[in-house]
Design a protein around this motif. Structure first.
Motif, PDB file in Angstrom:
ATOM      1  N   GLU A  69      67.100  98.553 -18.377  1.00  0.00           N
ATOM      2  CA  GLU A  69      65.966  98.982 -19.320  1.00  0.00           C
ATOM      3  C   GLU A  69      64.892  99.703 -18.821  1.00  0.00           C
ATOM      4  OE1 GLU A  69      64.039  95.328 -20.057  1.00  0.00           O
ATOM      5  OE2 GLU A  69      65.798  94.201 -21.052  1.00  0.00           O
ATOM      6  N   GLY A  70      65.034 100.236 -17.499  1.00  0.00           N
ATOM      7  CA  GLY A  70      64.366 101.166 -16.991  1.00  0.00           C
ATOM      8  C   GLY A  70      64.951 101.700 -15.551  1.00  0.00           C
ATOM      9  N   PHE A  71      64.337 102.908 -15.013  1.00  0.00           N
ATOM     10  CA  PHE A  71      65.110 103.428 -13.787  1.00  0.00           C
ATOM     11  C   PHE A  71      63.764 103.908 -12.750  1.00  0.00           C
ATOM     12  CE2 PHE A  71      67.760 104.379 -17.290  1.00  0.00           C
ATOM     13  CZ  PHE A  71      68.822 103.805 -16.842  1.00  0.00           C
ATOM     14  N   GLU A  72      64.069 103.601 -11.670  1.00  0.00           N
ATOM     15  CA  GLU A  72      63.179 104.406 -10.668  1.00  0.00           C
ATOM     16  C   GLU A  72      64.295 105.206  -9.621  1.00  0.00           C
ATOM     17  OE1 GLU A  72      60.961 100.997  -8.693  1.00  0.00           O
ATOM     18  OE2 GLU A  72      59.737 100.676 -10.356  1.00  0.00           O
ATOM     19  N   THR A  73      63.713 105.937  -8.964  1.00  0.00           N
ATOM     20  CA  THR A  73      64.561 106.610  -7.836  1.00  0.00           C
ATOM     21  C   THR A  73      64.835 105.787  -6.722  1.00  0.00           C
ATOM     22  OG1 THR A  73      63.185 108.501  -8.101  1.00  0.00           O
ATOM     23  CG2 THR A  73      64.387 108.579  -6.393  1.00  0.00           C
ATOM     24  N   PRO A  74      66.154 105.296  -6.633  1.00  0.00           N
ATOM     25  CA  PRO A  74      66.574 104.376  -5.658  1.00  0.00           C
ATOM     26  C   PRO A  74      66.344 105.044  -4.158  1.00  0.00           C
ATOM     27  CG  PRO A  74      68.605 105.504  -6.564  1.00  0.00           C
ATOM     28  CD  PRO A  74      67.202 105.856  -7.362  1.00  0.00           C
ATOM     29  N   ALA A 108      68.631 110.622 -20.413  1.00  0.00           N
ATOM     30  CA  ALA A 108      67.511 111.441 -20.031  1.00  0.00           C
ATOM     31  C   ALA A 108      66.701 110.790 -18.987  1.00  0.00           C
ATOM     32  CB  ALA A 108      66.805 111.943 -21.204  1.00  0.00           C
ATOM     33  N   ALA A 109      66.377 109.410 -19.315  1.00  0.00           N
ATOM     34  CA  ALA A 109      65.393 108.624 -18.346  1.00  0.00           C
ATOM     35  C   ALA A 109      66.097 108.375 -17.090  1.00  0.00           C
ATOM     36  CB  ALA A 109      65.085 107.343 -18.667  1.00  0.00           C
ATOM     37  N   TYR A 110      67.289 108.338 -16.843  1.00  0.00           N
ATOM     38  CA  TYR A 110      68.028 108.128 -15.741  1.00  0.00           C
ATOM     39  C   TYR A 110      67.970 109.585 -14.856  1.00  0.00           C
ATOM     40  CZ  TYR A 110      72.068 107.427 -12.398  1.00  0.00           C
ATOM     41  OH  TYR A 110      72.759 107.257 -11.361  1.00  0.00           O
ATOM     42  N   SER A 111      68.315 110.763 -15.615  1.00  0.00           N
ATOM     43  CA  SER A 111      68.287 111.931 -15.123  1.00  0.00           C
ATOM     44  C   SER A 111      66.859 112.395 -14.668  1.00  0.00           C
ATOM     45  CB  SER A 111      68.645 112.839 -16.065  1.00  0.00           C
ATOM     46  OG  SER A 111      68.491 114.191 -15.587  1.00  0.00           O
ATOM     47  N   VAL A 112      65.748 111.852 -15.064  1.00  0.00           N
ATOM     48  CA  VAL A 112      64.497 111.915 -14.362  1.00  0.00           C
ATOM     49  C   VAL A 112      64.339 111.279 -13.361  1.00  0.00           C
ATOM     50  CG1 VAL A 112      62.012 111.486 -14.862  1.00  0.00           C
ATOM     51  CG2 VAL A 112      63.348 112.406 -16.716  1.00  0.00           C
ATOM     52  N   ALA A 113      64.665 109.834 -13.069  1.00  0.00           N
ATOM     53  CA  ALA A 113      64.537 109.247 -12.052  1.00  0.00           C
ATOM     54  C   ALA A 113      65.354 109.857 -10.805  1.00  0.00           C
ATOM     55  CB  ALA A 113      65.176 107.643 -12.186  1.00  0.00           C
ATOM     56  N   GLN A 114      66.748 110.371 -11.047  1.00  0.00           N
ATOM     57  CA  GLN A 114      67.545 110.955 -10.292  1.00  0.00           C
ATOM     58  C   GLN A 114      67.050 112.344  -9.677  1.00  0.00           C
ATOM     59  OE1 GLN A 114      70.843 109.822  -8.664  1.00  0.00           O
ATOM     60  NE2 GLN A 114      69.839 107.927  -9.316  1.00  0.00           N
ATOM     61  N   GLN A 115      66.009 112.858 -10.550  1.00  0.00           N
ATOM     62  CA  GLN A 115      65.776 114.350 -10.079  1.00  0.00           C
ATOM     63  C   GLN A 115      65.203 114.696  -8.325  1.00  0.00           C
ATOM     64  OE1 GLN A 115      62.690 115.832 -12.512  1.00  0.00           O
ATOM     65  NE2 GLN A 115      62.910 118.145 -11.572  1.00  0.00           N
TER      66      GLN A 115
END
Length: 361
Positions: A69-74, A108-115
């Motif tokens: 449901e949401g992403f943070e940079t791991p 797109a949200a996952y891509s932002v977290a992976q940036q």
């Protein structure tokens, strides 16, 4: 094992990433590319490196994206990337449309977290390459054997000679002020490249290589582009992309298929509506379109432009770097009714460069 796999591995380790004794290396690959992973680990062992393997499984990624449901940079993945000396990523798939039913907003949200991880990876020695898997052959409309021959002909080649050939275009583009691309009735676009650097891709970070590329000045792009070659993005095909630029930004866009996905790409962030790259394909061993951007953008008689992130190495000192969480390449066929102008001079017409036989000014 096919001896060309071993040759591929040696090219990655010795030419593309210049691995030395003691280097810590990440190899990211899907299960279908296991033969190349084995060959890489063998060569890395010979060189005294310390490899670790990451399983880049598209089925697992799809499951994760659809469940989250949401992403943070791991932080643990970030730490691994911070500590590595080199990163090798192998592309190959058992299903080219595996992530086709993942919502574009989620991707797109996952891509932002992976940036942040992606930016750290790009600061290392890195190589992105292709293993010729059956699904990629199917996407290209080729038999498995024919696709294997195609991939290794484009990869296992004399990169020194390719570098010299492409240097001729670098010498034209690197000191340039303005570039104009004209193709058919749909493409007539100008952009400034003043002060920016043109790089020669001869099989290092991308394998195969076969392009020269630079970064447009972000606010300088004016005109229209019709990308007559389709692209696969997030497991879906986008066709007949048309972009209109004013003041460097995309002010209107359309696509014949999956326009909603194109809209999501352009809406990722502010930088996604600007061009981050202009590239010119120069690998004559890539002689057909295969729905694989790693190869297609290097194809002779093509130009590609990427919306989104610009590579820092292409931006001159004091220049503006277009920042974005995305970098999406799209291709224009330059084989007929086309030309590239650099500072008002035609340097390529209908796919033939001015330093090649048969050029007509």
């Amino acid at each position: 094992m096919d001896p060309r796999i071993r040759e591929h591995a040696e090219t990655i380790v010795d030419h593309s990433t210049d691995i030395a004794e003691g280097d810590d290396v990440i190899v990211s690959a899907p299960p279908v590319a296991s033969d190349l992973v084995v060959a890489l680990f063998e060569v890395l062992g010979d060189r005294g490196a310390n490899p670790v393997s990451l399983n880049a499984d598209e089925r697992a990624k799809r499951a994760f994206l659809r469940a989250s449901e949401g992403f943070e940079t791991p932080s643990h993945e970030q730490a691994l990337m911070d500590e590595t000396d080199a990163f090798i990523h192998l592309r190959a798939t058992e299903n080219a449309t595996e992530t086709g039913d993942v919502d574009p907003e989620t991707t797109a949200a996952y891509s932002v977290a992976q940036q942040p991880i992606r930016e750290e990876r790009l600061s290392k020695r890195w190589c992105l390459t292709q293993f010729p898997a059956p699904a990629n052959a199917q996407l290209a409309g080729m038999s498995t054997e024919a696709y294997e021959n195609f991939v290794w002909d484009a990869i296992n080649k004399d990169w020194g000679a390719q570098r010299e050939f492409q240097d001729q275009m670098v010498e034209i583009l690197d000191p340039a002020e303005e570039v104009r691309i004209v193709s058919g009735e749909g493409t007539d676009v100008t952009m400034s490249v003043a002060g920016n650097t043109t790089l020669n891709d001869y099989g290092e970070k991308n394998l195969p290589g076969g392009e020269v590329f630079t970064a447009p000045v972000p606010d300088s792009v004016e005109g229209s582009v019709f990308f007559d070659k389709p692209l696969y993005h997030q497991g879906r095909e986008i066709t007949d992309v048309a972009l209109e630029f004013a003041g460097g930004e995309v002010v209107s866009h359309s696509a014949g298929q999956n326009e909603d996905l194109l809209t999501e790409v352009l809406s990722t962030d502010e930088g996604a509506r600007r061009l981050g790259e202009l590239g010119i394909g120069m690998n004559r061993d890539i002689d057909r379109f295969t729905y694989n951007m790693l190869f297609d953008e290097k194809m002779g008689d093509t130009v590609h432009m990427a919306v989104g992130m610009a590579y820092d190495d292409c931006v001159g000192e004091g220049g503006e770097v277009n920042e974005s969480a995305v970098h999406v390449d799209m291709i224009v066929d330059m084989g007929a009714e086309s030309r590239i102008e650099v500072d008002g001079e035609v340097v390529q017409r209908n796919g033939t460069f001015r330093f090649e036989d048969g050029f007509e000014a």
